[in-house]
Design an enzyme around this catalytic site. Structure first.
Site, mmCIF file in Angstrom:
data_model
loop_
_atom_site.group_PDB
_atom_site.id
_atom_site.type_symbol
_atom_site.label_atom_id
_atom_site.label_comp_id
_atom_site.label_asym_id
_atom_site.label_seq_id
_atom_site.Cartn_x
_atom_site.Cartn_y
_atom_site.Cartn_z
ATOM 1 C CE LYS A 173 21.858 -9.755 6.229
ATOM 2 N NZ LYS A 173 21.134 -9.962 7.140
ATOM 3 C CE LYS B 289 17.818 -2.054 2.264
ATOM 4 N NZ LYS B 289 16.842 -3.098 2.621
ATOM 5 C CE LYS C 79 15.414 -3.057 10.820
ATOM 6 N NZ LYS C 79 15.796 -4.226 9.897
HETATM 7 P P1 ATP Z 1 19.129 -4.055 7.625
HETATM 8 O O1 ATP Z 1 19.748 -2.602 7.568
HETATM 9 O O2 ATP Z 1 19.464 -4.694 8.898
HETATM 10 O O3 ATP Z 1 19.595 -4.866 6.401
HETATM 11 P P2 ATP Z 1 16.850 -3.155 6.404
HETATM 12 O O4 ATP Z 1 16.600 -1.752 6.955
HETATM 13 O O5 ATP Z 1 17.063 -3.442 5.125
HETATM 14 O O6 ATP Z 1 17.733 -3.861 7.361
HETATM 15 P P3 ATP Z 1 14.864 -5.667 6.669
HETATM 16 O O7 ATP Z 1 14.485 -5.840 8.106
HETATM 17 O O8 ATP Z 1 15.780 -6.540 5.985
HETATM 18 O O9 ATP Z 1 15.318 -4.068 6.715
HETATM 19 O O10 ATP Z 1 13.576 -5.339 6.069
HETATM 20 C C1 ATP Z 1 12.105 -5.375 6.514
HETATM 21 C C2 ATP Z 1 11.433 -4.931 5.248
HETATM 22 O O11 ATP Z 1 11.610 -3.592 5.021
HETATM 23 C C3 ATP Z 1 11.411 -5.964 3.885
HETATM 24 O O12 ATP Z 1 10.389 -6.302 3.341
HETATM 25 C C4 ATP Z 1 12.321 -4.662 3.082
HETATM 26 O O13 ATP Z 1 12.548 -5.048 1.715
HETATM 27 C C5 ATP Z 1 11.811 -3.420 3.406
HETATM 28 N N1 ATP Z 1 12.881 -2.391 3.342
HETATM 29 C C6 ATP Z 1 13.679 -2.257 3.884
HETATM 30 N N2 ATP Z 1 14.637 -1.070 3.622
HETATM 31 C C7 ATP Z 1 13.719 -0.473 2.692
HETATM 32 C C8 ATP Z 1 13.702 0.779 2.068
HETATM 33 N N3 ATP Z 1 14.851 1.669 2.044
HETATM 34 N N4 ATP Z 1 12.588 1.157 1.347
HETATM 35 C C9 ATP Z 1 11.736 0.383 1.055
HETATM 36 N N5 ATP Z 1 11.543 -0.698 1.816
HETATM 37 C C10 ATP Z 1 12.564 -1.189 2.818
#
Ligand code: ATP
Ligand code: LTN
Length: 334
Positions: A117, A199, A202
């Protein structure tokens, strides 16, 4: 089994945007199922963590309320699960301060999320980003959680929470339950539809790669039709076909079908049949949740009441832990 004999599961979600299909399939759906599997679940929206990256205030408010309504729409049952917003329970900030003083600079410097980050937001490497794991440790330890389900990227943070708990327990006397992470097996990682090697996230700039849980059916269909695949045009599960593999995993996750069943279902058919079928499965899965979500969101009074009641329930548990901690470190009682 009484609530106080059940093992406790705790997890939290950042409300910095609309959840993606990755959050939904990889985390939220599985976490909500624990409430019917004999666990006492405590879930929250991590809005204190959210501001470690700059947020537009109106958006943060909007995404927080939407995320709250979305989990209820998914079936999170407030008679079984405590579900609150982190900033509504002041003990999180209070315990985080204490834990800051029991965590070493060197330990925090090794966190890969901090390194990632800091690189991504080089103009705002704030102290909160650095001490993020202490706040997360406070989230977990306040509730004496036995298990913490998180994605693989958060495992290091649960490990530091364990180290902090063991250190504090060792310095004083047993105070905190030492939590175990629960990391999903493969298949729980949904990849971007535009770049199946990274991955679905969002915060991805390419919105075509990311399915938001609030996308309408036409948008979902369009994004799946445009998903990056390969030139073979054969529905086969293989490492060298990451785009198709990702679509098959999404389809399997929703329909419960195994990979060989899916291969059979689309034998002799190309991606022109497969992609819309995956889109339809996702649309069908999300439709009832979206309908319920819209009803809930229209009733802000009800949502606020739920937030308040659950913040009180969380506070009652958190307060017990915090007062033990304050006594042990030597704060003069009022
Ligand atoms: P950001 O894009 O802001 O980093 P993010 O979409 O990666 O956010 P988080 O809020 O960090 O999501 O994660 C919430 C939960 O969703 C966590 O347990 C994370 O491991 C899971 N998660 C996030 N993205 C994925 C994905 N592509 N596939 C499976 N699980 C996910
Ligand atoms: N850091 C986590 C969100 C989070 C969390 C927690 C998860 C904040 N506090 C406590 C589990 C337990 C994330 O970014 N997904």
């Amino acid at each position: 089994m009484e609530n106080n004999e059940k093992k406790r599961i705790l997890s939290m979600y950042q409300c910095t945007g609309t959840f993606t299909l990755g959050n939904y399939l990889g985390a939220l759906r599985n976490h909500i199922r624990f409430q019917d599997e004999g666990y006492q679940c405590v879930y929250a929206l991590a809005d204190l963590h959210a501001i470690t990256v700059r947020q537009e205030p109106a958006n943060l408010r909007k995404y927080t309320l939407e995320a709250y309504a979305f989990l209820l729409a998914m079936g999170l049952d407030l008679d079984k699960t405590i579900f609150f917003i982190q900033s509504h329970v002041p003990e999180h900030s209070q315990l985080a301060w204490v834990l800051n003083c029991y965590t070493q600079f060197g330990e925090l410097s090794r966190m890969t999320q901090f390194k990632d980050k800091s690189a991504k937001h080089a103009d705002n490497i704030n102290a909160g980003l650095f001490t993020y794991p202490c706040l997360m440790a406070a989230d977990i330890l306040l509730y004496q959680a036995d298990y913490v389900p998180v994605g693989a990227d958060q495992k290091q943070h649960v490990e530091i929470a364990r180290d902090i708990a063991e250190r504090f327990n060792g310095l004083y006397s047993p105070t905190f339950t030492v939590p175990e992470p629960i990391i999903p097996q493969h298949g729980a990682r949904v990849m971007s539809l535009q770049n199946p090697l990274s991955k679905m996230s969002k915060s991805d700039e390419n919105q075509n790669g990311n399915i938001s849980v609030l996308d309408d059916p036409d948008t979902i269909m369009r994004k799946f039709k445009r998903a990056v695949t390969d030139s073979e045009s054969c529905v086969r599960y293989a490492e060298e076909k990451p785009g198709v593999k990702n679509l098959m995993e999404i389809y399997s996750c929703i329909t419960g079908k195994a990979m060989d069943e899916i291969e059979k279902e689309f034998e002799g058919k190309g991606y022109g049949d497969f992609k819309p079928a995956v889109a339809e499965a996702v649309i069908g899965e999300l439709r009832p949740i979206q309908e319920r979500f819209r009803e809930l969101l229209a009733d802000k009074g009800y949502l606020r009441g739920c937030c308040r009641e659950n913040a009180e329930k969380a506070h009652a548990i958190a307060q017990r832990t915090l007062s033990k901690v304050m006594k042990k470190v030597g704060y003069l009682p009022l």
